[in-house]
Design an enzyme around this catalytic site. Structure first.
Site, mmCIF file in Angstrom:
data_model
loop_
_atom_site.group_PDB
_atom_site.id
_atom_site.type_symbol
_atom_site.label_atom_id
_atom_site.label_comp_id
_atom_site.label_asym_id
_atom_site.label_seq_id
_atom_site.Cartn_x
_atom_site.Cartn_y
_atom_site.Cartn_z
ATOM 1 N N LYS A 79 0.864 -1.178 0.000
ATOM 2 C CA LYS A 79 0.000 0.000 0.000
ATOM 3 C C LYS A 79 0.900 1.228 0.000
ATOM 4 O O LYS A 79 2.036 1.177 0.498
ATOM 5 C CB LYS A 79 -0.866 0.023 1.264
ATOM 6 C CG LYS A 79 -2.116 0.843 1.132
ATOM 7 C CD LYS A 79 -3.241 0.033 0.519
ATOM 8 C CE LYS A 79 -4.533 0.799 0.462
ATOM 9 N NZ LYS A 79 -5.629 -0.027 -0.012
HETATM 10 P P1 NAD Z 1 -14.409 7.349 -1.897
HETATM 11 O O1 NAD Z 1 -13.466 8.434 -1.571
HETATM 12 O O2 NAD Z 1 -14.998 7.251 -3.255
HETATM 13 O O3 NAD Z 1 -15.639 7.362 -0.858
HETATM 14 C C1 NAD Z 1 -15.476 7.502 0.511
HETATM 15 C C2 NAD Z 1 -16.781 8.046 1.062
HETATM 16 O O4 NAD Z 1 -16.675 8.099 2.490
HETATM 17 C C3 NAD Z 1 -17.108 9.471 0.616
HETATM 18 O O5 NAD Z 1 -18.496 9.587 0.415
HETATM 19 C C4 NAD Z 1 -16.648 10.327 1.785
HETATM 20 O O6 NAD Z 1 -17.313 11.572 1.864
HETATM 21 C C5 NAD Z 1 -17.038 9.399 2.935
HETATM 22 N N1 NAD Z 1 -16.329 9.686 4.176
HETATM 23 C C6 NAD Z 1 -15.026 10.029 4.351
HETATM 24 N N2 NAD Z 1 -14.771 10.240 5.652
HETATM 25 C C7 NAD Z 1 -15.925 10.002 6.313
HETATM 26 C C8 NAD Z 1 -16.299 10.052 7.663
HETATM 27 N N3 NAD Z 1 -15.413 10.365 8.600
HETATM 28 N N4 NAD Z 1 -17.595 9.739 7.984
HETATM 29 C C9 NAD Z 1 -18.489 9.398 7.028
HETATM 30 N N5 NAD Z 1 -18.183 9.340 5.722
HETATM 31 C C10 NAD Z 1 -16.931 9.647 5.373
HETATM 32 O O7 NAD Z 1 -13.630 6.005 -1.493
HETATM 33 P P2 NAD Z 1 -13.980 4.529 -1.944
HETATM 34 O O8 NAD Z 1 -13.184 4.165 -3.130
HETATM 35 O O9 NAD Z 1 -15.453 4.339 -1.972
HETATM 36 O O10 NAD Z 1 -13.349 3.715 -0.728
HETATM 37 C C11 NAD Z 1 -14.000 3.671 0.532
HETATM 38 C C12 NAD Z 1 -13.286 2.666 1.416
HETATM 39 O O11 NAD Z 1 -13.304 1.385 0.799
HETATM 40 C C13 NAD Z 1 -11.821 2.957 1.707
HETATM 41 O O12 NAD Z 1 -11.531 2.471 3.003
HETATM 42 C C14 NAD Z 1 -11.085 2.103 0.678
HETATM 43 O O13 NAD Z 1 -9.784 1.789 1.087
HETATM 44 C C15 NAD Z 1 -11.970 0.889 0.671
HETATM 45 N N6 NAD Z 1 -11.896 0.077 -0.525
HETATM 46 C C16 NAD Z 1 -12.123 0.623 -1.759
HETATM 47 C C17 NAD Z 1 -12.108 -0.191 -2.876
HETATM 48 C C18 NAD Z 1 -12.458 0.339 -4.240
HETATM 49 O O14 NAD Z 1 -12.645 -0.477 -5.144
HETATM 50 N N7 NAD Z 1 -12.603 1.637 -4.440
HETATM 51 C C19 NAD Z 1 -11.814 -1.560 -2.745
HETATM 52 C C20 NAD Z 1 -11.604 -2.082 -1.471
HETATM 53 C C21 NAD Z 1 -11.650 -1.256 -0.365
#
Ligand code: NAD
Length: 368
Positions: A79
């Site tokens: 990462k």
């Molecule tokens: P993103 O940035 O598109 O979405 C994150 C969302 O969470 C946003 O709506 C943001 O406003 C909200 N957020 C941030 N801080 C917050 C808080 N303190 N309280 C409430 N909401 C909050 O990110 P994503 O790609 O959707 O990823 C989200 C999570 O999933 C991360 O932990 C990421 O590591 C994990 N993840 C993502 C993927 C992927 O395919 N994108 C795969 C596996 C894991």
């Protein structure tokens, strides 16, 4: 560039390398952790956020080691984090500089993560020819547009709901974080008859017991409106969101959202970890004792990395969907069976499942 070996969190699996990147002439500050490469070159996201620590990057890299092993991918775990505001005007310059700074870390293939996207990966690919999660025109499979991680979460939901005799038709879900993962999960689950009753972004949430209009919410978000101002439900604070009763709760925002203390607020039957490491270890134990079934991140949210690895192998979008479905289904099945048979909490069983596979791979290696 300087490199540190931080042994207060090292164990038999890793980390293999912890690198702090510091470029005095520019604004680039970054951390790369390559955790374990016994299964092959490590794949893991590159996030852009101001407040990420080395320990957090290590924990996320470890989650990738376990996730990639569980997904039967020929890849280890890593990462990275660029310590900058993801809204910066200098994103392209930072990404390009980051790529050059990690050019020699050939055991690591970066992909998109929070604060980065396929365009960022295109810059990395252009600089060093090593990235996944690329735009379609560069051979990428658009994992966020297709909602691959959300698709995998919906597969885990089907298997787990069946296991706890929860009918998905009409079941109430709460999704914390309406971003790439949250949005896609809500969409795929609504196709199965599930009702999204509450969700949020970092600025606040909404509650609508009759079911939130997901296309309307997506449209509002795409036009720059926050969730709480989308007009799709009654505004609630992010803390109050945790108190709303549901059948399925999906954390899809940040790490360590649930602690020993606030997990008590949660009134649900099933938690699917959309975000990485959203539940602390003590909180997960307490939730298990309270009878809440958890499908851990390394099993539930592997859709994105399976898609990235499928892209890296030059295979197609439909190959990716098939692999995500088959992998999440068989891992969730095995997890739920072993939770009962071995009488351990889900996170411990998931860790055992991954460690068994990594130990086997490590046994073939002479040089670690
Ligand atoms: P993103 O940035 O598109 O979405 C994150 C969302 O969470 C946003 O709506 C943001 O406003 C909200 N957020 C941030 N801080 C917050 C808080 N303190 N309280 C409430 N909401 C909050 O990110 P994503 O790609 O959707 O990823 C989200 C999570 O999933 C991360 O932990 C990421 O590591 C994990 N993840 C993502 C993927 C992927 O395919 N994108 C795969 C596996 C894991």
């Amino acid at each position: 560039m300087m490199s540190h070996y931080i042994d207060n969190f090292a164990d038999d699996l890793g980390p293999e390398k912890v690198v702090h990147i510091y470029e005095p002439k520019s604004k680039l500050r970054a951390i790369v952790v390559i955790d374990n490469i016994s299964l092959g070159t490590a794949i893991g996201g590159c996030r852009m956020a101001k407040d990420v620590t080395t320990q957090e990057v290590f924990r996320l890299a470890r989650a990738m080691t376990l996730k990639n092993a569980l997904a039967s991918l020929p890849h280890g775990g890593a990462k990275s984090a660029i310590l900058a505001d993801s809204g910066t005007d200098e994103k392209e310059a930072l990404m390009r500089e980051f790529a050059q700074a990690m050019k020699t870390l050939t055991d690591y293939i970066p992909g998109p993560d929070m604060g980065t996207d396929e365009t960022c990966m295109a810059y990395v690919q252009d600089e060093i020819g090593r990235a996944v999660g690329l735009p379609k025109v560069l051979g990428g499979i658009p994992l966020d547009a297709l909602g691959m991680t959300g698709y995998g979460l919906s597969v885990a939901a089907k298997v787990a709901a069946d296991d706890i005799s929860l009918t998905l038709e009409g079941a109430r879900i709460i999704v914390q974080g309406f971003g790439n993962v949250g949005k896609a999960t809500a969409k795929y689950l609504s196709d199965l008859g599930v009702k999204l009753i509450a969700t949020c972004d970092s600025k606040g949430g909404i509650h609508n017991p009759d079911g939130i209009d997901i296309p309307q919410l997506i449209k509002a978000k795409e036009s720059g409106v926050t969730v709480s101002k989308s007009g799709t439900g009654k505004p609630v604070s992010n803390e109050d969101l945790l108190k709303i009763e549901s059948d399925i709760f999906i954390p899809a925002a940040r790490p360590d959202v649930f602690t020993e203390v606030n997990q008590e607020l949660l009134k649900t039957w099933l938690v699917l970890e959309g975000a990485n490491i959203p539940i602390t270890h003590p909180a997960a134990e307490k939730m298990h004792k309270r009878g809440i079934m958890i499908v851990p991140d390394v099993i539930a949210n592997c859709g994105g990395v399976i898609c990235a690895a499928t892209e890296y192998q030059g295979l197609s979008e439909s190959d990716a969907f098939k692999r995500v479905e088959a992998t999440v289904k068989s891992n969730t099945d095995e997890l739920l069976k072993r939770v009962v048979e071995e009488d351990f909490p889900p996170h411990e069983i998931a860790l055992k499942m991954a460690r068994e596979r990594i130990a086997k791979a490590m046994s073939y290696r002479a040089h670690m």
